[in-house]
Design a protein around this motif. Structure first.
Motif, mmCIF file in Angstrom:
data_model
loop_
_atom_site.group_PDB
_atom_site.id
_atom_site.type_symbol
_atom_site.label_atom_id
_atom_site.label_comp_id
_atom_site.label_asym_id
_atom_site.label_seq_id
_atom_site.Cartn_x
_atom_site.Cartn_y
_atom_site.Cartn_z
ATOM 1 N N LEU A 1 -1.725 9.474 -6.955
ATOM 2 C CA LEU A 1 -2.184 8.299 -6.207
ATOM 3 C C LEU A 1 -2.579 8.712 -4.790
ATOM 4 C CD1 LEU A 1 0.433 5.525 -7.178
ATOM 5 C CD2 LEU A 1 -1.872 5.876 -8.105
ATOM 6 N N GLN A 2 -3.679 8.157 -4.316
ATOM 7 C CA GLN A 2 -4.179 8.490 -2.982
ATOM 8 C C GLN A 2 -3.518 7.621 -1.914
ATOM 9 O OE1 GLN A 2 -6.509 11.123 -2.560
ATOM 10 N NE2 GLN A 2 -5.815 11.347 -4.693
ATOM 11 N N GLN A 3 -3.519 8.129 -0.688
ATOM 12 C CA GLN A 3 -3.005 7.318 0.409
ATOM 13 C C GLN A 3 -3.837 6.045 0.533
ATOM 14 O OE1 GLN A 3 -2.725 9.277 4.230
ATOM 15 N NE2 GLN A 3 -1.038 7.950 4.835
ATOM 16 N N TRP A 4 -3.164 4.955 0.846
ATOM 17 C CA TRP A 4 -3.731 3.616 0.945
ATOM 18 C C TRP A 4 -4.119 3.030 -0.413
ATOM 19 C CZ3 TRP A 4 -2.308 1.252 5.037
ATOM 20 C CH2 TRP A 4 -2.085 1.983 6.205
ATOM 21 N N HIS A 5 -3.564 3.616 -1.477
ATOM 22 C CA HIS A 5 -3.690 2.964 -2.785
ATOM 23 C C HIS A 5 -3.031 1.592 -2.690
ATOM 24 C CE1 HIS A 5 -3.363 2.302 -7.143
ATOM 25 N NE2 HIS A 5 -2.112 1.942 -6.908
ATOM 26 N N LYS A 6 -3.726 0.558 -3.189
ATOM 27 C CA LYS A 6 -3.143 -0.793 -3.184
ATOM 28 C C LYS A 6 -2.464 -1.060 -4.522
ATOM 29 C CE LYS A 6 -3.862 -5.653 -2.218
ATOM 30 N NZ LYS A 6 -4.794 -6.743 -1.870
ATOM 31 N N THR B 1 1.594 4.433 1.629
ATOM 32 C CA THR B 1 1.386 5.141 2.887
ATOM 33 C C THR B 1 2.748 5.476 3.475
ATOM 34 O OG1 THR B 1 0.206 5.090 5.011
ATOM 35 C CG2 THR B 1 1.255 3.038 4.307
ATOM 36 N N TYR C 1 0.831 -1.206 0.000
ATOM 37 C CA TYR C 1 0.000 0.000 0.000
ATOM 38 C C TYR C 1 0.867 1.257 0.000
ATOM 39 C CZ TYR C 1 -3.766 -3.191 1.237
ATOM 40 O OH TYR C 1 -4.675 -4.216 1.222
#
Length: 317
Positions: A165-170, A143, A141
């Protein structure tokens, strides 16, 4: 084997100062001799000529490489059990580890804290003109420090991740973010390190994927994991003593993760408390050998123990 023999084999770094203090009496009486006091564990030489040492975990704590005047009773036993379980998982996946399968006498009071370890030295190689040791980190992830770097427009590992990309993008497949190992961990170019150690990185990546799936099946989300590789007396590479443990990985309970509650079950609990209380700043005045006195409420200690207990019960092999 005595400490002199260990040094002669080239398996003990000069930078690590040995001690002449006496260790636990029930071990010393059996011929085990304390020779190194670490932040969280102590090392003993073993009777006989085999190239091995005895690691005895304590309840001592450290964060951000800051030695703390802090013990959390029961942490060492839990951590040892999780480490043994992680080593077993790795061995079943075909990965050699520094942890040996033998045990000390079960009647000894310190038995649950002990692991026999193969004598090893850290893996080293030249990268960009410097000889460095490594931490091989895999992330599922986005983060932590990598997210912060992306937010600032930095690309410390040469990964060319997509913008926005957003935080906690997998990530579809785990990403590899190696660093140097030292007082300050410095990011390294991912492709260059892969080029140096293709077999090791491929093996670690496969192990990380298998473990991620195993953990997911047992109710734990693996955010990331750090692997440290060593070279044994035969010149073989082996995985170090922290194998898939809360000291080397970030774990979140599946039920919390699914609710968007990214509550760590690992060392991150203490790291967060350290940040809130400016331990890094306070530690700047520490003299060599000194520990930072800290006041940690039972609520935080119990969170750490509860997290370790849950990890042990869900991931035990």
């Amino acid at each position: 084997m005595k400490i002199g023999d260990i040094v002669e084999l080239g398996l003990w770094p000069e930078s690590k100062k040995t001690t002449s203090q006496k260790g636990i009496s029930e071990l010393e009486e059996l011929g085990y001799n304390l020779f190194y006091i670490g932040k969280n564990a102590d090392l003993y030489t073993c009777p006989g000529d085999e190239p091995k040492i005895l690691l005895v975990r304590s309840d001592r704590c450290s964060v951000f490489d800051i030695p703390l005047k802090l013990e959390i009773e029961g942490k060492g036993i839990l951590q040892t059990a999780i480490s043994n379980s992680g080593a077993k998982f790795a061995k079943e996946a075909g990965i050699r580890t520094a942890i040996l399968s033998e045990n000390v006498d079960e009647s000894l009071s310190i038995y649950p804290r002990c692991q026999f370890m193969e004598l090893c030295k850290p893996l080293e190689a030249e990268i960009d003109g410097d000889v460095v040791q490594f931490e091989f980190i895999f992330r599922n992830y986005l983060t932590g420090s990598l997210f912060d770097a992306c937010q600032s427009g930095n690309d410390p590992y040469g990964l060319n991740l997509p913008a926005g990309l957003q935080q906690w993008h997998k990530f579809e497949t785990p990403i590899f973010t190696p660093t140097t190992k030292g007082v300050k961990d410095i990011p390294l170019n991912s492709a260059k390190v892969r080029e140096k150690f293709p077999e090791i990185i491929s093996s670690m990546e496969n192990l990380f994927k298998k473990f991620t799936q195993f953990a997911e099946d047992n109710g734990i989300v693996v955010v990331d994991t750090k692997f440290e590789i060593f070279i044994n007396s035969k010149g073989e590479w082996v995985l170090g003593d922290e194998v898939l443990t809360p000291e080397s990985s970030r774990f979140i309970a599946r039920e919390d993760f699914d609710k968007g509650e990214f509550i760590s079950m690992d060392k991150q609990i203490l790291r967060n408390f350290a940040k809130e209380n400016n331990w890094k700043e306070k530690a700047k005045d520490l003299k060599p050998g000194e520990k930072l006195p800290v006041d940690v409420p039972d609520s935080i200690k119990n969170k750490v123990l509860d997290g370790y207990s849950t990890i042990k019960s869900r991931l035990s092999k």
